[in-house]
Enzyme design. Sequence first.
Site, mmCIF file in Angstrom:
data_model
loop_
_atom_site.group_PDB
_atom_site.id
_atom_site.type_symbol
_atom_site.label_atom_id
_atom_site.label_comp_id
_atom_site.label_asym_id
_atom_site.label_seq_id
_atom_site.Cartn_x
_atom_site.Cartn_y
_atom_site.Cartn_z
ATOM 1 N N GLY A 1 -3.830 4.601 13.823
ATOM 2 C CA GLY A 1 -5.163 4.690 12.891
ATOM 3 C C GLY A 1 -5.705 3.296 12.326
ATOM 4 O O GLY A 1 -5.153 2.851 12.649
ATOM 5 N N LEU A 2 -6.096 3.924 11.258
ATOM 6 C CA LEU A 2 -6.344 2.873 10.619
ATOM 7 C C LEU A 2 -5.766 2.772 9.559
ATOM 8 O O LEU A 2 -6.431 2.662 8.226
ATOM 9 C CB LEU A 2 -7.938 3.642 9.607
ATOM 10 N N HIS A 3 -4.884 1.924 9.777
ATOM 11 C CA HIS A 3 -3.828 1.361 8.540
ATOM 12 C C HIS A 3 -3.925 0.303 8.161
ATOM 13 O O HIS A 3 -5.552 -0.366 8.675
ATOM 14 C CB HIS A 3 -2.118 0.973 9.964
ATOM 15 N N ALA A 4 -3.634 -0.890 7.523
ATOM 16 C CA ALA A 4 -3.738 -2.080 6.327
ATOM 17 C C ALA A 4 -4.594 -3.050 7.527
ATOM 18 O O ALA A 4 -5.305 -3.042 7.193
ATOM 19 C CB ALA A 4 -3.155 -2.666 5.892
ATOM 20 N N ALA B 1 -7.734 -1.884 8.685
ATOM 21 C CA ALA B 1 -9.137 -1.550 7.576
ATOM 22 C C ALA B 1 -9.245 -3.104 7.351
ATOM 23 O O ALA B 1 -10.654 -3.153 6.387
ATOM 24 C CB ALA B 1 -8.274 -0.596 6.936
#
Lengths: 591, 102
Positions: B26-29, B32
């Site tokens: 998913g939208l990890h570091a 992002a």
Amino acid sequence: MARDVVYGIAVSAGISIGKAFFINRTSRRHIPRETIPASRAEQEIDRLTAASDMVRDEFEAARAKVPVELREHGAIIDSHLMICQDPKLMLAAATRIRERLITAEWALEQSVETIAAAFSAIDDPYIRERIQDVRVVADRIMQRLLGGYSSTRALAERMVLMAHDLTPADAIELELDKIMSFATSEGGKTSHTGILARSLQIPAIVGVEGLEESARDGELVIIDALRGRILIDPSEEELATYSDLKYQFENYQKSIIRQCKLPGETVDGFRLEIQANIELAEELQSVLDNGGEGVGLYRTEYAFLNRKQPPTEEDLYREYATLAERLAPAKVTLRTLDVGADKMMNSQEKLDEPNPALGLRGIRYCLKHQDVFRMQLRAILRASVHGNVAVMFPMISGLKEVRQARYQLNLVRQELDEQGIPYNPDMPVGIMIELPSAVMIAETLAQEVDFFSIGTNDLIQYSLGIDRANKHVSYLYQPLHPAIVRSIKYVVDAAHRGGIEVSVCGEVASDPYCIPILMGMQIDGVSIAPQAIPGIKRIIRQVNMEECKQLLRDVLSHATVSKINRKVRQTIFKRFPEELTFFASLLDQDD
Amino acid sequence: MHTVQQTIQEHEDCLFARICVNNELGLHARPAARIAQEAQKFRCELRLEVKGQEVDAKSILDILSLAAARGSEITLKSRGSDARAALEHMMQVFSCALDEDA
């Protein structure tokens, strides 16, 4: 007596005496929590902006210098770069200054705590922990605000570098010639800080409890990275003792390094192959520098762990082919994916096994996930034409697993044949002997494979039924338990009767107390940490086979660990007083 | 393999598009950071909405706080002078940032 002594894990051996120098230390006490007159608000905001711009520039400079092999560092710096410009952090802090009329430092601190509170409510543990990144970045900005930023650039003399943790950006910015040793509060044996220190050959201790509370900037400290402790503000007497020890250690190091390219051969001409255990290609140089005759255990897990997507066959092929080429004609033994227990892939964590050390790990995982296994085997076979490559399967518990693994290997060979892709058809295939069941059927297993490698760390764990990481039972981790000594001997004899070679990998093989006993069994080789090679070679080059066999006979004649340990300690201590001063031994800790 | 429609639509004063998070974590570091970095290049307001929670696409901390897992459906909204260009660009970035994981 020193004012204070703190303890940690020595990750790069040595002694260093010098002044402490902290980077990125923010003392909470010194944050000015004050209100300001309204007329000063814009000025405070400018200070904050200037500090964060400075940090942004530093991150950008560090980002541009990240070497290819530390790509992961680059990604972390990227996210730090974004955090330091983040509106939630910076705009929020500016708004606080304007509305509450407080100092930039206090506003920054409050903004971080607000973000921390919001993050602590997030379910996803990975995201929740990203608050650490916010703190790292905010601490840096805080340093600039407080005017206490300490760049190694300004250092006139070499210092002992201390930090809570070294972030990737820190490590890249450091002027390494100004640093004589490292100490950090965080980190473990395999952290990048450790690897960095070892490659620079400077002493380092990580995971030091109480470091930041005890040591002050500019204070004299002794880093004892032989025993993993730091003496803060030592006495004259301690300084004298450690200066001597440092001198002796450096002489000892020089002499073993000078001799490390000589073969591992006893005075009566018995030759042992001395190879290295590594997990990163970056460590290859250290294998060669320390006189390693190849890599006896390449842990292939690294490419699979800590990443979101599995590596491709091309990624692995390139990795293995490079290793093989750089080591040729020396051998590299690639152990197939050994995940589980302490090394979990994301997909495994989801299994949430009640007892992962006894669960789907090692070869079991690979036989269950044959697509991953075959992909890795393809990469290994393709790399086999680039040098002297062998493959080895971990956690074998019985014959069926060996046959199933070999069956998969054959499928991959056929596939490569059909596609006209070259590989070495004679690539040796071996197994790890690390389970008691494999010990008992070693004779049968020897008929099926080309070599054995005895993994003593796991063999001890599974034979004695103790988890070494569990501090309540770690005292039972006894490498010279009669059951262990006899198991190893049984496997060595079985291998030789079956006409195959057997080596020992695991910490036992790099323990000066244990190596003569293993030699008495006539093992064919050892594979150990690169840094341990010169010292172990020196011991091997000083003994003769007869004394090793005698020691083994003595050991086998005793039925209790304490008697065995006493006997071994007496014998070895007389023979190698110097080695024992400078080597950490597994035996040192008990009775 | 973005199954969700990827056309830009208009609603009152803003433009929006729907997109699906496809990567494992998913939208990890990493994505992002990339999204925030790209979003900051535009003057217009850019926002992300997941399950009714709406955040600033120019803030990595905001994006992370969505904890958007694989399979999440995101609405990308833009409002302001360069809104259309920004939205087109962000849709592009989204698919790249999420696909590229190495």
